[in-house]
Scaffold this motif. Structure first.
Motif, PDB file in Angstrom:
ATOM      1  N   THR A  75     -10.851  10.241   4.392  1.00 27.83           N
ATOM      2  CA  THR A  75      -9.456  10.089   3.970  1.00 27.83           C
ATOM      3  C   THR A  75      -8.777   9.205   5.004  1.00 27.83           C
ATOM      4  O   THR A  75      -8.914   9.441   6.215  1.00 27.83           O
ATOM      5  N   VAL A  76      -8.117   8.180   4.525  1.00 28.13           N
ATOM      6  CA  VAL A  76      -7.441   7.210   5.390  1.00 28.13           C
ATOM      7  C   VAL A  76      -5.943   7.326   5.138  1.00 28.13           C
ATOM      8  O   VAL A  76      -5.483   7.170   4.003  1.00 28.13           O
ATOM      9  N   PHE A  77      -5.203   7.625   6.185  1.00 28.86           N
ATOM     10  CA  PHE A  77      -3.745   7.721   6.113  1.00 28.86           C
ATOM     11  C   PHE A  77      -3.178   6.490   6.821  1.00 28.86           C
ATOM     12  O   PHE A  77      -3.510   6.258   7.997  1.00 28.86           O
ATOM     13  N   VAL A  78      -2.385   5.711   6.117  1.00 27.47           N
ATOM     14  CA  VAL A  78      -1.796   4.530   6.759  1.00 27.47           C
ATOM     15  C   VAL A  78      -0.276   4.613   6.703  1.00 27.47           C
ATOM     16  O   VAL A  78       0.310   5.155   5.765  1.00 27.47           O
ATOM     17  N   LYS A  79       0.334   4.053   7.720  1.00 24.35           N
ATOM     18  CA  LYS A  79       1.796   4.050   7.807  1.00 24.35           C
ATOM     19  C   LYS A  79       2.383   3.012   6.862  1.00 24.35           C
ATOM     20  O   LYS A  79       3.490   3.163   6.369  1.00 24.35           O
ATOM     21  N   ASP A  80       1.617   1.925   6.619  1.00 21.94           N
ATOM     22  CA  ASP A  80       2.138   0.807   5.825  1.00 21.94           C
ATOM     23  C   ASP A  80       1.014   0.237   4.963  1.00 21.94           C
ATOM     24  O   ASP A  80       0.057  -0.345   5.491  1.00 21.94           O
ATOM     25  N   ASN A  82       0.932  -2.276   3.333  1.00 18.76           N
ATOM     26  CA  ASN A  82       0.770  -3.722   3.489  1.00 18.76           C
ATOM     27  C   ASN A  82      -0.428  -4.040   4.382  1.00 18.76           C
ATOM     28  O   ASN A  82      -0.928  -5.160   4.372  1.00 18.76           O
ATOM     29  N   ASP A  83      -0.881  -3.065   5.148  1.00 12.66           N
ATOM     30  CA  ASP A  83      -2.049  -3.238   6.015  1.00 12.66           C
ATOM     31  C   ASP A  83      -3.364  -3.003   5.261  1.00 12.66           C
ATOM     32  O   ASP A  83      -4.445  -3.080   5.869  1.00 12.66           O
ATOM     33  N   PHE A  84      -3.282  -2.712   3.970  1.00 16.30           N
ATOM     34  CA  PHE A  84      -4.465  -2.317   3.189  1.00 16.30           C
ATOM     35  C   PHE A  84      -5.618  -3.320   3.336  1.00 16.30           C
ATOM     36  O   PHE A  84      -6.773  -2.929   3.537  1.00 16.30           O
ATOM     37  N   GLY A  85      -5.312  -4.602   3.232  1.00 21.13           N
ATOM     38  CA  GLY A  85      -6.358  -5.632   3.304  1.00 21.13           C
ATOM     39  C   GLY A  85      -7.069  -5.617   4.655  1.00 21.13           C
ATOM     40  O   GLY A  85      -8.303  -5.658   4.716  1.00 21.13           O
ATOM     41  N   THR A  86      -6.296  -5.563   5.711  1.00 21.38           N
ATOM     42  CA  THR A  86      -6.893  -5.565   7.061  1.00 21.38           C
ATOM     43  C   THR A  86      -7.680  -4.290   7.302  1.00 21.38           C
ATOM     44  O   THR A  86      -8.772  -4.312   7.880  1.00 21.38           O
ATOM     45  N   VAL A  87      -7.125  -3.165   6.859  1.00 21.16           N
ATOM     46  CA  VAL A  87      -7.843  -1.886   7.012  1.00 21.16           C
ATOM     47  C   VAL A  87      -9.171  -1.966   6.259  1.00 21.16           C
ATOM     48  O   VAL A  87     -10.227  -1.612   6.793  1.00 21.16           O
ATOM     49  N   ASN A  88      -9.147  -2.461   5.033  1.00 21.68           N
ATOM     50  CA  ASN A  88     -10.381  -2.551   4.247  1.00 21.68           C
ATOM     51  C   ASN A  88     -11.420  -3.434   4.920  1.00 21.68           C
ATOM     52  O   ASN A  88     -12.594  -3.074   4.994  1.00 21.68           O
ATOM     53  N   ALA A  89     -10.994  -4.583   5.414  1.00 25.96           N
ATOM     54  CA  ALA A  89     -11.940  -5.514   6.035  1.00 25.96           C
ATOM     55  C   ALA A  89     -12.563  -4.893   7.287  1.00 25.96           C
ATOM     56  O   ALA A  89     -13.779  -4.990   7.517  1.00 25.96           O
ATOM     57  N   SER A 106     -10.366   8.296   0.034  1.00 21.06           N
ATOM     58  CA  SER A 106      -8.993   8.258  -0.463  1.00 21.06           C
ATOM     59  C   SER A 106      -8.173   7.541   0.595  1.00 21.06           C
ATOM     60  O   SER A 106      -8.428   7.702   1.795  1.00 21.06           O
ATOM     61  N   CYS A 107      -7.195   6.742   0.161  1.00 24.39           N
ATOM     62  CA  CYS A 107      -6.318   6.040   1.104  1.00 24.39           C
ATOM     63  C   CYS A 107      -4.882   6.219   0.639  1.00 24.39           C
ATOM     64  O   CYS A 107      -4.566   5.913  -0.518  1.00 24.39           O
ATOM     65  N   VAL A 108      -4.063   6.726   1.509  1.00 25.66           N
ATOM     66  CA  VAL A 108      -2.662   6.978   1.137  1.00 25.66           C
ATOM     67  C   VAL A 108      -1.716   6.476   2.230  1.00 25.66           C
ATOM     68  O   VAL A 108      -2.061   6.477   3.414  1.00 25.66           O
ATOM     69  N   GLU A 109      -0.540   6.075   1.793  1.00 26.54           N
ATOM     70  CA  GLU A 109       0.519   5.732   2.755  1.00 26.54           C
ATOM     71  C   GLU A 109       1.323   6.992   3.043  1.00 26.54           C
ATOM     72  O   GLU A 109       1.629   7.764   2.140  1.00 26.54           O
ATOM     73  N   VAL A 110       1.632   7.163   4.324  1.00 23.34           N
ATOM     74  CA  VAL A 110       2.413   8.340   4.741  1.00 23.34           C
ATOM     75  C   VAL A 110       3.653   7.879   5.513  1.00 23.34           C
ATOM     76  O   VAL A 110       3.682   6.774   6.058  1.00 23.34           O
ATOM     77  N   ALA A 111       4.642   8.746   5.563  1.00 23.63           N
ATOM     78  CA  ALA A 111       5.919   8.379   6.189  1.00 23.63           C
ATOM     79  C   ALA A 111       5.775   8.161   7.697  1.00 23.63           C
ATOM     80  O   ALA A 111       6.388   7.253   8.267  1.00 23.63           O
ATOM     81  N   LYS A 118      -0.462   3.715  13.477  1.00 21.99           N
ATOM     82  CA  LYS A 118      -0.459   3.075  12.158  1.00 21.99           C
ATOM     83  C   LYS A 118      -1.506   3.668  11.219  1.00 21.99           C
ATOM     84  O   LYS A 118      -1.467   3.411  10.014  1.00 21.99           O
ATOM     85  N   ILE A 119      -2.477   4.424  11.743  1.00 25.11           N
ATOM     86  CA  ILE A 119      -3.591   4.904  10.904  1.00 25.11           C
ATOM     87  C   ILE A 119      -4.169   6.190  11.460  1.00 25.11           C
ATOM     88  O   ILE A 119      -4.151   6.422  12.685  1.00 25.11           O
ATOM     89  N   GLU A 120      -4.661   7.026  10.565  1.00 24.70           N
ATOM     90  CA  GLU A 120      -5.422   8.230  10.933  1.00 24.70           C
ATOM     91  C   GLU A 120      -6.552   8.347   9.918  1.00 24.70           C
ATOM     92  O   GLU A 120      -6.328   8.141   8.711  1.00 24.70           O
ATOM     93  N   ILE A 121      -7.761   8.657  10.395  1.00 22.19           N
ATOM     94  CA  ILE A 121      -8.922   8.749   9.497  1.00 22.19           C
ATOM     95  C   ILE A 121      -9.664  10.050   9.760  1.00 22.19           C
ATOM     96  O   ILE A 121      -9.947  10.386  10.917  1.00 22.19           O
TER      97      ILE A 121
END
Ligand SMILES: CC(=[NH2+])C(=O)[O-]
Length: 128
Positions: A75-80, A82-89, A106-111, A118-121
């Protein structure tokens, strides 16, 4: 019965939880924020943060005798998002580097995330 996994090669818990639990056939890590366990520092950019979070997950699994190829779900928690592409790469590069198949994810944006990272996995791995 579950057994706590504890390693100096991943950041110590910053709350009432353990780094990981070993259930025998399965290992679960707590969510890993991108704290370097040696320095306590958090890298600035999202690619480096993604790499550090994944390195921390890997260290916990290794303490249990498992590796990246044992991961079946993250599970990937991202703050933004918009970082999806960089996180995926970065994420893709990590699994390929370790010759490991991509797990379910699963990847979700969190507050907000602890320490304002910026990220927790987190990961679930199986002992084959
Ligand atoms: C960082 C984290 N896993 C927690 O629960 O605060």
């Amino acid at each position: 019965m579950s057994y706590e996994i504890s390693t100096e090669n991943a950041p110590a818990a910053i709350g009432p939880y353990v780094q990981g639990v070993d259930l025998g056939s399965m290992v679960m890590t707590s969510g890993q924020i991108p704290v370097d366990p040696k320095t306590g520092n958090v890298p600035e950019d999202i690619a480096a943060q993604t790499r550090q979070s994944l390195a921390n997950v890997k260290a916990i699994l290794e303490k249990a005798g498992l590796g990246v190829a044992n991961i079946v779900k993250t599970t990937v928690f991202v703050k933004d998002l918009n970082d999806f592409g960089t996180v995926n790469a970065t994420y893709e590069e990590f699994f390929k580097q370790h010759n490991a198949p991509f797990p379910a994810r699963s990847c979700v944006e969190v507050a907000r995330l602890p320490k304002d990272v910026k990220i927790e996995i987190e990961a679930i791995a199986v002992r084959k």
